[in-house]
Design an enzyme around this catalytic site. Sequence first.
Site, PDB file in Angstrom:
ATOM      1  N   ASN A  79       9.179 -10.076  -9.365  1.00 49.04           N
ATOM      2  CA  ASN A  79       8.019  -9.291  -9.781  1.00 49.04           C
ATOM      3  C   ASN A  79       8.194  -7.851  -9.286  1.00 49.04           C
ATOM      4  OD1 ASN A  79       5.196  -9.374 -10.775  1.00 49.04           O
ATOM      5  ND2 ASN A  79       4.595  -9.137  -8.610  1.00 49.04           N
ATOM      6  N   GLU A 100      -0.174  -8.065 -12.627  1.00 48.64           N
ATOM      7  CA  GLU A 100      -1.123  -7.399 -11.728  1.00 48.64           C
ATOM      8  C   GLU A 100      -1.828  -6.242 -12.439  1.00 48.64           C
ATOM      9  OE1 GLU A 100       0.644  -6.366  -7.922  1.00 48.64           O
ATOM     10  OE2 GLU A 100       1.823  -8.211  -7.855  1.00 48.64           O
ATOM     11  N   HIS A 120       0.425  -1.843 -12.806  1.00 50.10           N
ATOM     12  CA  HIS A 120      -0.563  -0.965 -12.150  1.00 50.10           C
ATOM     13  C   HIS A 120      -0.466   0.411 -12.809  1.00 50.10           C
ATOM     14  CE1 HIS A 120      -1.617  -3.903  -9.139  1.00 50.10           C
ATOM     15  NE2 HIS A 120      -0.343  -4.075  -8.824  1.00 50.10           N
ATOM     16  N   ASP A 146      -3.973  -3.417 -13.763  1.00 48.81           N
ATOM     17  CA  ASP A 146      -5.192  -2.607 -13.613  1.00 48.81           C
ATOM     18  C   ASP A 146      -4.845  -1.198 -14.087  1.00 48.81           C
ATOM     19  OD1 ASP A 146      -3.810  -1.610 -11.303  1.00 48.81           O
ATOM     20  OD2 ASP A 146      -5.133  -2.674  -9.919  1.00 48.81           O
ATOM     21  N   GLU A 168       9.041  -6.800  -5.599  1.00 53.33           N
ATOM     22  CA  GLU A 168       9.366  -5.380  -5.414  1.00 53.33           C
ATOM     23  C   GLU A 168      10.711  -5.122  -4.720  1.00 53.33           C
ATOM     24  OE1 GLU A 168       5.850  -3.635  -3.573  1.00 53.33           O
ATOM     25  OE2 GLU A 168       4.677  -3.981  -5.373  1.00 53.33           O
TER      26      GLU A 168
HETATM   27  C1  XIL Z   1      -2.448  -5.681  -2.434  1.00 52.89           C
HETATM   28  C2  XIL Z   1      -3.773  -6.377  -2.171  1.00 52.89           C
HETATM   29  O1  XIL Z   1      -4.539  -6.402  -3.361  1.00 52.89           O
HETATM   30  C3  XIL Z   1      -4.534  -5.662  -1.067  1.00 52.89           C
HETATM   31  O2  XIL Z   1      -5.722  -6.379  -0.730  1.00 52.89           O
HETATM   32  C4  XIL Z   1      -3.651  -5.528   0.165  1.00 52.89           C
HETATM   33  O3  XIL Z   1      -4.337  -4.764   1.141  1.00 52.89           O
HETATM   34  C5  XIL Z   1      -2.338  -4.856  -0.189  1.00 52.89           C
HETATM   35  O4  XIL Z   1      -1.703  -5.586  -1.238  1.00 52.89           O
HETATM   36  N1  XIL Z   1       1.614  -5.086  -5.496  1.00 52.89           N
HETATM   37  C6  XIL Z   1       1.591  -6.405  -5.086  1.00 52.89           C
HETATM   38  C7  XIL Z   1       0.366  -6.942  -4.423  1.00 52.89           C
HETATM   39  O5  XIL Z   1       2.527  -7.155  -5.369  1.00 52.89           O
HETATM   40  O6  XIL Z   1       0.667  -7.929  -3.461  1.00 52.89           O
HETATM   41  C8  XIL Z   1      -0.465  -5.857  -3.792  1.00 52.89           C
HETATM   42  O7  XIL Z   1      -1.697  -6.440  -3.353  1.00 52.89           O
HETATM   43  C9  XIL Z   1      -0.701  -4.720  -4.780  1.00 52.89           C
HETATM   44  C10 XIL Z   1       0.604  -4.108  -5.196  1.00 52.89           C
END
Ligand code: XIL
Length: 314
Positions: A171, A235, A207, A237, A130
């Site tokens: 990422n 990641e 996401h 969802d 990020e």
């Molecule tokens: C999230 C985890 O899933 C949570 O358990 C934690 O509290 C916060 O981080 N982007 C990312 C991940 O790269 O590391 C994050 O993971 C979600 C967003």
Amino acid sequence: TAKSNTVAQAAGKKYFGSATDNPEFTDAAYLAILSDNTYFGQITPGNSMKWDATEPEQGTFTFSGGDAVVSLAQGNSQLVRGHNCVWYNQLPSWVSSGSWTNATLTAAVQNHCSTLVSHYKGDIWDIINEPFNDDGTWRSDVFYNTMGTSFVDVALIAARAADPNAKLYINDYNIEGTGAKATAMMSLVSDLKSRGIPIDGVGLQGHFIVGEVPTTMQTVMEQFVALGVEVAITELDIRMTLPETDALLEQQKTDYQNVISACNAVTGCVGVTIWDYTDKYSWVPSTFSGQGAACPWDANLVKKPAYDGIIAGF
Ligand code: XIL
């Protein structure tokens, strides 16, 4: 019924994977599905390899949480995605609030990445997480504010030296469709390539919100691949405003299918990872108020229509 990793590999992908987190390992029913490598050929630790977990005090490394994830994966013949070396979030305060100079923070980043990647040798690493704002400008964090953009070079070079075999990724989110942030990431990759800085892949987090999956995913992935890197959805969802309805679950199925199809259509898209497989352990409800039901398995570990969308997409 068809199994997600089996189907992904039959389609030529390296894996279909899931994030997980150490506290979940005491849930036997959860662990049994996670450990089935016909479902998941790869796992990502959701928290236990982050900076606050691995170097809580400068120079003191704690590997136990990450080691548990690696040993689970090895027992199941699953790949591991290391996550992550350099991120503005989940930093110990000695990093986020330290009084740094360019030289001292460079040394700290070097030591952190080198130690982490050499301890967790192997497969894939999100080295930088990020780095950009949504408008494509650099995120104002301790790394950028102290080191300028050189933190990216420093981390990648240290990681390559620590494990020449690991695939090194940057990422980010909101780079899955065309726009300023995807363009900024492409410029960064081109710049790294032109200067010979090691970079193997770009992770598109994925996401998403039900009904709002970008339609330009395949285009963006092809553009990244044309720069000489691989891509992965890292990641995935797809959340909805609760309560869930049959209509939302059907739209979610279509959305999952479209994401998988986009990756499937691009040879350089090597795999897809969901950000945990079950609504029982999703990060969504605690992060996005009023939203949830983002995963392909429900909170009772029963497959939702979204799972069939994944199978149909490969
Ligand atoms: C999230 C985890 O899933 C949570 O358990 C934690 O509290 C916060 O981080 N982007 C990312 C991940 O790269 O590391 C994050 O993971 C979600 C967003």
